[in-house]
Design a protein around this motif. Structure first.
Motif, short mmCIF file in Angstrom:
data_model
loop_
_atom_site.label_atom_id
_atom_site.label_comp_id
_atom_site.label_asym_id
_atom_site.label_seq_id
_atom_site.Cartn_x
_atom_site.Cartn_y
_atom_site.Cartn_z
N HIS A 1 -13.31 14.96 -12.57
CA HIS A 1 -14.59 15.80 -13.08
C HIS A 1 -15.68 15.48 -12.10
CE1 HIS A 1 -12.08 16.88 -16.45
NE2 HIS A 1 -11.94 16.00 -16.86
N TYR A 2 -16.75 16.36 -11.93
CA TYR A 2 -17.94 16.22 -11.27
C TYR A 2 -17.68 16.11 -9.91
CZ TYR A 2 -19.93 15.28 -15.80
OH TYR A 2 -20.24 15.40 -17.39
N ILE A 3 -16.47 16.68 -9.45
CA ILE A 3 -16.34 16.94 -8.03
C ILE A 3 -16.55 18.66 -7.76
CG2 ILE A 3 -14.91 14.92 -7.70
CD1 ILE A 3 -12.28 16.60 -8.43
N ASP A 4 -17.03 18.95 -6.65
CA ASP A 4 -17.40 20.28 -6.39
C ASP A 4 -16.30 21.07 -5.36
OD1 ASP A 4 -19.51 18.56 -7.27
OD2 ASP A 4 -21.04 19.79 -6.12
N VAL A 5 -15.62 21.91 -5.88
CA VAL A 5 -14.71 22.65 -5.16
C VAL A 5 -15.22 23.58 -4.19
CG1 VAL A 5 -13.81 24.40 -6.65
CG2 VAL A 5 -12.04 23.45 -5.11
N MET A 6 -14.98 23.36 -2.88
CA MET A 6 -15.26 24.35 -1.77
C MET A 6 -14.43 25.48 -1.75
SD MET A 6 -18.29 23.31 -0.93
CE MET A 6 -18.32 22.69 -2.51
N PRO A 7 -14.60 26.74 -1.08
CA PRO A 7 -13.88 27.63 -0.95
C PRO A 7 -12.42 27.58 -0.21
CG PRO A 7 -16.06 28.41 -0.22
CD PRO A 7 -16.13 26.92 -0.68
N ASN A 8 -12.56 26.71 0.50
CA ASN A 8 -11.24 26.08 1.20
C ASN A 8 -10.30 25.19 0.41
OD1 ASN A 8 -12.47 23.66 1.25
ND2 ASN A 8 -12.32 23.29 3.56
N GLY A 9 -10.72 24.75 -0.90
CA GLY A 9 -10.11 24.15 -1.92
C GLY A 9 -10.28 22.53 -1.64
N GLN A 10 -11.03 22.08 -0.63
CA GLN A 10 -11.58 20.83 -0.63
C GLN A 10 -12.71 20.34 -1.49
OE1 GLN A 10 -9.81 19.48 1.98
NE2 GLN A 10 -10.58 17.41 2.10
N ARG B 1 -4.06 13.98 -2.52
CA ARG B 1 -4.57 12.71 -1.84
C ARG B 1 -5.48 12.91 -0.50
NH1 ARG B 1 0.60 12.87 -0.42
NH2 ARG B 1 1.22 13.05 1.63
N ASN B 2 -5.46 13.85 0.03
CA ASN B 2 -6.40 14.39 1.04
C ASN B 2 -7.16 15.20 0.75
OD1 ASN B 2 -4.86 12.35 2.89
ND2 ASN B 2 -3.22 14.22 2.94
N GLY B 3 -7.36 15.71 -0.38
CA GLY B 3 -8.39 16.83 -0.78
C GLY B 3 -9.80 16.49 -1.16
N MET B 4 -10.05 15.42 -0.80
CA MET B 4 -11.53 14.96 -1.11
C MET B 4 -12.37 14.86 0.17
SD MET B 4 -11.97 14.63 -4.71
CE MET B 4 -10.59 14.78 -5.79
N THR B 5 -13.49 15.03 0.20
CA THR B 5 -14.47 14.67 1.04
C THR B 5 -15.77 14.08 0.38
OG1 THR B 5 -15.71 15.47 3.16
CG2 THR B 5 -15.34 17.22 1.14
N GLN B 6 -16.31 13.09 1.39
CA GLN B 6 -17.45 12.68 0.98
C GLN B 6 -18.44 13.04 2.06
OE1 GLN B 6 -17.43 8.44 0.56
NE2 GLN B 6 -15.48 8.86 -0.80
N GLU B 7 -18.34 14.02 2.80
CA GLU B 7 -18.97 14.40 4.19
C GLU B 7 -19.97 15.67 3.68
OE1 GLU B 7 -19.23 12.85 7.15
OE2 GLU B 7 -17.71 11.50 6.08
N HIS B 8 -21.07 15.53 2.99
CA HIS B 8 -21.99 16.42 2.37
C HIS B 8 -23.24 15.65 2.20
CE1 HIS B 8 -21.55 14.56 -1.53
NE2 HIS B 8 -20.26 14.61 -1.38
N ALA C 1 -7.17 12.76 -6.48
CA ALA C 1 -6.66 12.30 -5.38
C ALA C 1 -6.12 10.75 -5.20
CB ALA C 1 -7.77 12.16 -4.21
N THR C 2 -6.72 10.04 -6.23
CA THR C 2 -6.47 8.51 -6.33
C THR C 2 -5.57 8.00 -7.59
OG1 THR C 2 -8.95 8.43 -6.86
CG2 THR C 2 -8.44 7.64 -4.88
N LEU C 3 -4.52 7.51 -7.44
CA LEU C 3 -3.75 7.09 -8.62
C LEU C 3 -4.58 5.84 -9.45
CD1 LEU C 3 -1.22 7.18 -10.05
CD2 LEU C 3 -0.14 6.04 -8.16
N SER C 4 -5.27 5.28 -8.74
CA SER C 4 -6.02 4.12 -9.65
C SER C 4 -6.79 4.84 -10.51
CB SER C 4 -7.00 3.65 -8.54
OG SER C 4 -8.08 4.41 -8.13
#
Lengths: 454, 351
Positions: free
Chosen positions: A310-319, B180-187, B119-122
């Motif tokens: 939760h508290y993660i923001d989904v972007m249009p590409n699903g990331q 597992r590759n679906g997260m980014t911290q680049e923002h 993304a993280t099993l932990s």
């Protein structure tokens, strides 16, 4: 249904206390003709005599007054009798006439009320401080009223001296008192796609502002000898059943984070984390961990449930964007606002709130024509960093349809965006961090409603 | 930055105490944490599995625990949408290969499940260990948690049904997490100095906006939040709009003080108590949700003199089999006296 009320015109539905429902219904559906007006005045006078102290009696209907206002001509009970003594209420409560302003749940938003939210009634609040009893709630596994004498706070991890503090210890330390807003990252979440809720309470009410008192976290980190080289992130952990956890960067922790016990001059309310919570100015409420029991210093972020599911923001590409924290510059007109009805044509004070997680509010503009033309509003003092700022602007309503909007600009010169500008970058499924300009439509009837115009 | 804050602090301390040097500035405040205290509270598990205790649990053992302690809220297969959002569903074997859940981009599955996002099993291990089961958090042993996580992973077809998850093989399984590759911290919303991603301009006159309304509140939703008139002050420049055009429409339990309870058994305090203790998450007053409606319970037990004592035990310790497959979890967070009065209220036809 809606159109029935819209045909009411600007005539105020009569106060319930002295007009029977049949007459009220007639007026509602057919308007106020001369015979009904006469009847209304008669019932008004009767009601005033009988219920001189009721709120209903304060209403004045129409311009005609028979010899004067009975509220003036007949002295009310409170002017002719002895009032109640001191300490009738050892802890004072709002007037019984204020019972409508409560925090409320949005039906259907969540299914379990121990993991839910209640919204603050922004439509009726003044200034910038939220009364503590009306502060919005968000609990992840219910709330508890914790005995402060048994509460412990621990700092461990990358520190020279892991320590345990009691409330006695913490409250001995040099404290600061600062005013800050707290906004849930999901405030206004329901409006990412289309209009979904009827009033500002539900669209913006996961927002509150208080004066918090506590010890700067930097003081405590220093006291434990935190590792200045490798300590990059903190984990803040609550003492409730969920033991809610969030990652905070060390830069932010040293900047202005407070370990707080005080709120608006008294201790925190249990629903807000009594006896200890983290205050993380400018950052979404989920990071302001309540019933705070522990801070761990580490070298990497923690990927907790509320930053991985939760508290993660989904972007249009699903990331998904992870660790979204800052509440960007935003404002909203709180009165007049959706679900309210203007009493008549003429002068109004448009009032609202502006805030930014990046600093102070620099300017607020208000439009009454859906964003074509704007005028700059007055900012009331104080104007503080990462705090609500109250704005006001004069407005004369000529009785024609209008669309009210406010737009805030913060000290970084960031301009509160329109919803389409947000969507261009973030799509419509983000849930979190919707800081778009809000529009309220004013119909000819005087009724305001929630709309999207851009 | 660090230096600047340190010297500011040191200055502050000197003002406070006159002479105290900064290292022992706050003498006699706080004490050293003991090793046992740290072990008792430091339970977090990081994405690199730092903090994970030794242990193991099989899918089969996980299924046993699941059916007894988890399924009543989450469904036998973690699919239930009744109490919480679904945990399992929406991922494919291709996702396990790529580490990206395709349904997140295509939006083919609007109801996003936990396994689609995480993304993280932990995170699963840490959260189940610290916060589950819902009414008795932290009551699962470390091995129980390994087993429950193994069961969830098998439901999502990340591990086979005969799998045993351990602290030794968990890092390998992390490499199969579907998103597992679906997260980014680049923002720009994370770092203190993060830059905004949306740049608007403050036009003042003759701005380019469309004059028409793009979206408005549907008429059907007008009264969905109760009568707005009763949510606004009764004096001032505005009034709340009366949205109760169909008279009795207060469908949700807002404690607004506007209701007029008539007979003693519709006591709003009892309803409040039931809500506060989360009974209403699974039981409706007049309808089945996960468990039976209160009306059904009252009906079944109305002729049974010992019903109160029997049901108090059931609430306290949990039970299963009386009303179908969903088990009633033990409600140890509710006091005995409260349970008793709730049962009496339910048997008297809770309203």
């Amino acid at each position: 249904m809606a159109s029935e009320v819209k045909t009411v015109g600007r005539i105020l539905p009569a106060p319930e206390n002295f007009v029977d429902s049949e007459l009220a219904h007639e007026i509602t559906t057919q308007g106020l003709n001369e015979s009904r007006r006469g009847f209304l005045l008669k019932s008004f006078a009767a009601a005033s005599a009988a219920l001189a102290s009721s709120a209903a009696a304060a209403e004045t209907i129409g311009k005609k007054v028979l010899g004067g206002d009975p509220n003036i001509l007949t002295l009310p009970e409170h002017s002719t009798t002895l009032g109640k003594p001191v300490v009738t209420n050892p802890y004072g409560m709002p007037s019984r006439f204020e019972a409508n302003l409560q925090r409320r749940e949005s039906p259907g938003l969540t299914r379990v009320s121990a993991a839910s939210v209640s919204f603050a009634p922004l439509q009726g609040l003044f200034g910038i401080i939220t009364p503590s009893g009306l502060h919005f709630e968000r609990h992840h596994q219910g709330w508890h009223d914790i005995d402060p004498a048994q509460h412990r706070f621990m700092i461990n991890g990358l520190v020279k001296n892991p320590k345990v503090y009691t409330m006695d210890d913490l409250m001995r330390l040099p404290s600061v008192s600062r005013m800050h807003f707290i906004e849930c990252g999901a405030n206004t979440a329901m409006e990412w796609g289309n209009v979904a809720v009827p009033t500002v309470q539900y669209s913006h009410g996961m927002l509150s502002c208080s004066e918090f008192t506590g010890v700067p976290l930097s003081v405590l980190l220093e006291d434990c000898g935190y590792d200045k080289k490798n300590g990059k992130y903190l984990l803040a952990e609550g003492g409730d059943g969920s033991s809610m956890t969030r990652t905070i960067s060390i830069d932010r922790a040293l900047d202005d984070v407070i370990v707080a016990w005080g709120m608006n001059g008294e201790m925190l309310r249990p629903e807000n984390g009594y006896p200890l919570r983290l205050v993380v100015p400018g950052v979404q409420g989920v990071s302001w961990v309540k019933w705070l029991r522990r801070i761990e210093v580490g070298d990497k972020p923690y990927g907790t449930k509320d930053e991985a599911i939760h508290y993660i923001d989904v972007m249009p590409n699903g990331q998904y964007r992870q660790y979204t924290s800052i509440q960007e510059c935003k404002s909203v007109i709180t009165s007049p606002s959706a679900g309210q009805m203007l009493l008549d044509k003429g002068f109004y004070n448009i009032t609202g709130l502006a805030w930014s997680g990046r600093g102070k509010i620099k300017r607020v503009d208000v439009s009454a024509d859906g964003g074509k033309n704007w005028r700059t509003a007055r900012l009331e003092t104080p104007v503080l960093s990462k705090c609500l700022t109250r704005f006001n602007i004069d407005w004369v309503w000529d009785g024609s349809p209008a669309i009210l909007q406010s737009r805030a600009i913060d000290e970084t010169d960031y301009v509160q965006p329109r919803i389409n500008e947000l969507r261009e970058v973030r799509g419509t499924r983000s849930i979190y961090h919707n800081n778009a300009i809000q529009s309220w439509k004013v119909a000819e009837s005087g009724e305001l409603s929630n709309v999207q115009v851009y | 930055m660090f230096k600047c804050i340190n010297s500011a602090l040191a200055g502050f301390v000197i003002v406070m105490s006159g002479t105290v040097a900064h290292a022992d500035a706050y003498s006699n405040v706080g004490r050293a944490a003991t090793a046992q205290e740290i072990a008792a509270w430091d339970i977090d598990v990081r994405p690199d599995f730092k903090g994970l205790p030794a242990g193991s649990g099989s899918v089969a053992r996980g299924q046993e625990i699941w059916e007894g302690r988890c399924a009543s809220c989450h469904g036998t297969f973690g699919e239930s949408n009744e109490v919480f959002t679904p945990l399992i569903g929406g991922t494919t074997s291709e996702d396990i290969q790529s580490g990206h859940v395709a349904a997140l981009a295509s939006n083919k599955q609007p109801q996003k499940t936990t396994i689609m996002k995480v993304a993280t099993l932990s995170t699963l291990w840490d959260y189940i260990h610290r916060a589950m089961p819902w009414t008795a958090p932290k009551s699962l042993s470390n091995d129980d948690v390994f087993a429950v996580v193994a069961y969830l992973l098998s439901l999502a077809e990340i591990v086979p049904e005969n799998f045993t998850l351990t602290d030794q093989n968990i890092a390998e399984i992390q490499k199969r997490m579907p998103n597992r590759n679906g997260m980014t911290q680049e923002h720009g919303l994370w770092d203190v100095k993060g830059k905004p991603d949306v740049r608007s301009v403050a036009c003042m006159q003759g701005c380019n906006v469309q004059p028409h309304i793009r979206s408005s509140l549907p008429d059907a939703a007008r009264n969905a939040h109760g009568n707005i008139r009763q949510q606004n002050r009764a004096v001032g420049p505005v009034r709340g709009v009366d949205t109760s055009t169909t008279a009795e429409n207060s469908t949700h339990g807002n404690k607004s003080g506007q209701g007029t309870p008539s007979n003693a058994m519709t006591d709003p305090d009892m309803r409040g108590l039931a809500k506060q203790n989360n009974c209403l998450a699974c039981h409706g007053l007049q309808n089945r949700i996960v468990g039976p409606g209160f009306n059904e319970i009252a009906n079944r037990y109305k002729a049974e003199p010992a019903a109160v004592a029997k049901l108090v035990e059931k609430v306290k310790n949990g039970g299963s089999g009386s009303w179908g497959s969903s088990a009633m979890p033990a409600q140890r967070h509710v006091g005995e006296e409260e349970i008793k009065s709730l049962i009496k209220w339910i048997l008297a036809g809770a309203k």
